[in-house]
Design an enzyme around this catalytic site. Structure first.
Site, PDB file in Angstrom:
ATOM      1  N   ALA A 136       0.857  -1.191   0.000  1.00 14.57           N
ATOM      2  CA  ALA A 136       0.000   0.000   0.000  1.00 14.57           C
ATOM      3  C   ALA A 136       0.887   1.232   0.000  1.00 14.57           C
ATOM      4  O   ALA A 136       2.083   1.141   0.292  1.00 14.57           O
ATOM      5  CB  ALA A 136      -0.891   0.009   1.243  1.00 14.57           C
ATOM      6  N   LYS A 192      12.317 -12.276   4.776  1.00 16.92           N
ATOM      7  CA  LYS A 192      11.855 -10.989   4.242  1.00 16.92           C
ATOM      8  C   LYS A 192      12.831  -9.881   4.628  1.00 16.92           C
ATOM      9  O   LYS A 192      13.136  -8.989   3.826  1.00 16.92           O
ATOM     10  CB  LYS A 192      10.445 -10.670   4.755  1.00 16.92           C
ATOM     11  CG  LYS A 192       9.898  -9.391   4.170  1.00 16.92           C
ATOM     12  CD  LYS A 192       8.411  -9.412   3.952  1.00 16.92           C
ATOM     13  CE  LYS A 192       7.998  -8.247   3.047  1.00 16.92           C
ATOM     14  NZ  LYS A 192       7.001  -7.398   3.654  1.00 16.92           N
ATOM     15  N   GLU A 277      14.199   2.287   8.131  1.00 14.82           N
ATOM     16  CA  GLU A 277      14.163   1.145   9.076  1.00 14.82           C
ATOM     17  C   GLU A 277      15.504   0.401   9.099  1.00 14.82           C
ATOM     18  O   GLU A 277      15.560  -0.744   9.522  1.00 14.82           O
ATOM     19  CB  GLU A 277      13.028   0.188   8.677  1.00 14.82           C
ATOM     20  CG  GLU A 277      11.633   0.770   8.917  1.00 14.82           C
ATOM     21  CD  GLU A 277      10.501  -0.195   8.572  1.00 14.82           C
ATOM     22  OE1 GLU A 277      10.474  -0.678   7.421  1.00 14.82           O
ATOM     23  OE2 GLU A 277       9.662  -0.466   9.442  1.00 14.82           O
TER      24      GLU A 277
HETATM   25  P1  NAD Z   1       3.787   4.530   6.542  1.00 17.78           P
HETATM   26  O1  NAD Z   1       4.947   5.414   6.406  1.00 17.78           O
HETATM   27  O2  NAD Z   1       2.719   4.636   5.489  1.00 17.78           O
HETATM   28  O3  NAD Z   1       3.089   4.782   7.938  1.00 17.78           O
HETATM   29  C1  NAD Z   1       3.795   4.619   9.144  1.00 17.78           C
HETATM   30  C2  NAD Z   1       3.508   5.788  10.054  1.00 17.78           C
HETATM   31  O4  NAD Z   1       4.128   6.980   9.573  1.00 17.78           O
HETATM   32  C3  NAD Z   1       2.043   6.136  10.185  1.00 17.78           C
HETATM   33  O5  NAD Z   1       1.804   6.320  11.531  1.00 17.78           O
HETATM   34  C4  NAD Z   1       1.897   7.411   9.392  1.00 17.78           C
HETATM   35  O6  NAD Z   1       0.848   8.230   9.774  1.00 17.78           O
HETATM   36  C5  NAD Z   1       3.205   8.069   9.622  1.00 17.78           C
HETATM   37  N1  NAD Z   1       3.515   9.026   8.551  1.00 17.78           N
HETATM   38  C6  NAD Z   1       3.673   8.752   7.250  1.00 17.78           C
HETATM   39  N2  NAD Z   1       3.922   9.883   6.545  1.00 17.78           N
HETATM   40  C7  NAD Z   1       3.931  10.892   7.447  1.00 17.78           C
HETATM   41  C8  NAD Z   1       4.131  12.290   7.354  1.00 17.78           C
HETATM   42  N3  NAD Z   1       4.376  12.890   6.175  1.00 17.78           N
HETATM   43  N4  NAD Z   1       4.053  13.023   8.487  1.00 17.78           N
HETATM   44  C9  NAD Z   1       3.808  12.440   9.664  1.00 17.78           C
HETATM   45  N5  NAD Z   1       3.614  11.103   9.832  1.00 17.78           N
HETATM   46  C10 NAD Z   1       3.670  10.354   8.729  1.00 17.78           C
HETATM   47  O7  NAD Z   1       4.340   3.031   6.707  1.00 17.78           O
HETATM   48  P2  NAD Z   1       3.859   1.694   5.998  1.00 17.78           P
HETATM   49  O8  NAD Z   1       4.342   1.694   4.583  1.00 17.78           O
HETATM   50  O9  NAD Z   1       2.430   1.457   6.280  1.00 17.78           O
HETATM   51  O10 NAD Z   1       4.768   0.631   6.774  1.00 17.78           O
HETATM   52  C11 NAD Z   1       4.409   0.073   8.036  1.00 17.78           C
HETATM   53  C12 NAD Z   1       5.248  -1.196   8.224  1.00 17.78           C
HETATM   54  O11 NAD Z   1       4.861  -2.164   7.234  1.00 17.78           O
HETATM   55  C13 NAD Z   1       6.760  -0.991   8.027  1.00 17.78           C
HETATM   56  O12 NAD Z   1       7.454  -1.866   8.848  1.00 17.78           O
HETATM   57  C14 NAD Z   1       6.958  -1.370   6.557  1.00 17.78           C
HETATM   58  O13 NAD Z   1       8.297  -1.759   6.291  1.00 17.78           O
HETATM   59  C15 NAD Z   1       5.994  -2.542   6.451  1.00 17.78           C
HETATM   60  N6  NAD Z   1       5.506  -2.886   5.106  1.00 17.78           N
HETATM   61  C16 NAD Z   1       5.106  -1.915   4.255  1.00 17.78           C
HETATM   62  C17 NAD Z   1       4.598  -2.282   3.014  1.00 17.78           C
HETATM   63  C18 NAD Z   1       4.055  -1.240   2.042  1.00 17.78           C
HETATM   64  O14 NAD Z   1       3.716  -1.599   0.911  1.00 17.78           O
HETATM   65  N7  NAD Z   1       3.891   0.028   2.424  1.00 17.78           N
HETATM   66  C19 NAD Z   1       4.536  -3.624   2.645  1.00 17.78           C
HETATM   67  C20 NAD Z   1       4.951  -4.586   3.564  1.00 17.78           C
HETATM   68  C21 NAD Z   1       5.436  -4.201   4.803  1.00 17.78           C
END
Ligand code: NAD
Length: 326
Positions: A136, A192, A277
């Site tokens: 996503a 992973k 990360e």
């Molecule tokens: P994300 O960056 O979308 O969200 C994580 C947090 O960061 C949230 O709380 C979000 O609100 C905050 N955030 C994001 N942008 C921000 C901004 N501009 N200002 C303030 N806060 C902000 O993270 P994600 O991609 O959902 O990843 C979550 C976990 O899942 C991580 O460990 C990632 O490695 C893993 N993951 C992600 C994906 C993917 O496709 N995104 C796939 C598999 C695993």
């Protein structure tokens, strides 16, 4: 025969890209879902207009209540953690008042060491860990894109036979999240993490996409260096890790019709000036290597390079601010 209705009170802690996806899909079941996030603008946007979700089947608005961690009350049966790895401890610290002896925590984010972090807050038998190949993107406050197919591999650190774990698997199934219960989830987490420690890290340092990395003449040596140190640390920690199988999985991502055109999430975090990360990927291997006196120079150097790029981002953005005329 009609299945007995099981209601779980679910919180999504870290409602970014993946939290938004899981929360949206879980909200199609009968189980009440709450979003919890530290980003005030995102929380406000979700509460004002719903979460705008772009899917393969069009756009929709998902109406799920959202809170800042300090504003959440009551308790939850299941907290689905989807902060970045470095956000887990601060999020759980903020959520202490709503975590009870009945609350289970499901962690599916990337990186090694998340289980150890969560164990500081709840006993192991309240933890369910795993990995997911769903994806996503967070487009901005209140808006995500969730396209493509995926799945979840998960294991209860207590017992997969526990009735609560079976309920969680059923709820994920009902939400269309395609869960598979595993008896060796650590192997899946390390596989992973090793893939991420190669593709995310090299593509970030070299500023390239996955396909371009695969075309570099030295890509084999670069992959093998990271994976051989992973093998040594995995053996020390009694984790099943197969370097050859992991390399095959990495190489399978190179073609354009797989993930060749994709820039890994660490590359995107770096481009946006956010922290990466890295400490939970190559950095974990380097840290354990230093502690156990196992040489891990390649992962240590890669960690230092990514931290250096993070620092340069910081220095350069403050220099830009100084240079901006008032
Ligand atoms: P994300 O960056 O979308 O969200 C994580 C947090 O960061 C949230 O709380 C979000 O609100 C905050 N955030 C994001 N942008 C921000 C901004 N501009 N200002 C303030 N806060 C902000 O993270 P994600 O991609 O959902 O990843 C979550 C976990 O899942 C991580 O460990 C990632 O490695 C893993 N993951 C992600 C994906 C993917 O496709 N995104 C796939 C598999 C695993």
């Amino acid at each position: 025969m009609k299945r007995k209705l099981i209601i779980l009170k679910i919180a999504i802690a870290g409602a970014g890209a993946m939290g938004g996806r899981f929360g949206s899909m879980l909200s199609t079941t009968e189980n009440p879902v709450t979003f919890i996030d530290l980003w005030a603008q995102h929380v406000q946007a979700i509460n004002a207009h719903g979460l705008l979700v772009h899917t393969d089947h069009g756009d929709e608005r998902v109406h799920v209540p959202a809170y800042l961690p300090q504003d959440v009350h009551g308790s939850f049966d299941l907290i689905v953690l989807f902060t970045k790895a470095m956000g887990i401890a601060p999020m759980l610290t903020a959520l202490k008042p709503v975590i009870t002896p009945q609350t289970h925590i499901l962690v599916l984010g990337n990186g090694i060491g998340n289980i150890e972090t969560i164990s500081r807050f709840v006993p192991k038998d309240q933890i369910i860990a795993g990995v997911t190949v769903w994806s996503a993107a967070l487009n901005g406050p209140g808006e995500i894109t969730m396209k493509g197919d995926g799945g979840v591999t998960l294991e209860a650190l207590g017992s997969n036979e526990a009735p609560f774990f079976k309920q969680v698997v059923q709820v994920l199934q009902d939400a269309g999240l395609k869960p598979t219960a595993s008896h060796d989830v650590l192997a899946a987490i390390w596989r992973k993490a090793a893939l991420n420690s190669v593709l995310n890290t090299y593509c970030t340092i070299l500023d390239c996409n996955i396909g371009e990395f695969g075309q570099l003449p030295d890509h084999n040596a670069m992959i093998d260096g990271v994976l051989s140190e992973f093998s040594q640390i995995a053996a020390k920690q009694h984790v099943h890790f197969d370097a050859a199988d992991t390399k095959q999985l990495i190489v399978a991502q190179f073609p354009d019709d797989k993930n060749g055109l994709h820039y890994p999430s660490m590359h995107q975090d770096m481009a946006k000036g956010r922290k990466t990360e890295i400490d939970f990927l190559n950095g974990y291997i380097a840290k354990v290597g230093a502690r156990e006196h196992i040489a891990t120079p390649i992962n240590a150097m890669l960690t230092a390079l990514v931290h250096s790029k993070e620092k340069l981002n910081e220095l350069q953005s403050s220099r830009e601010k100084v240079a901006t005329p008032v």
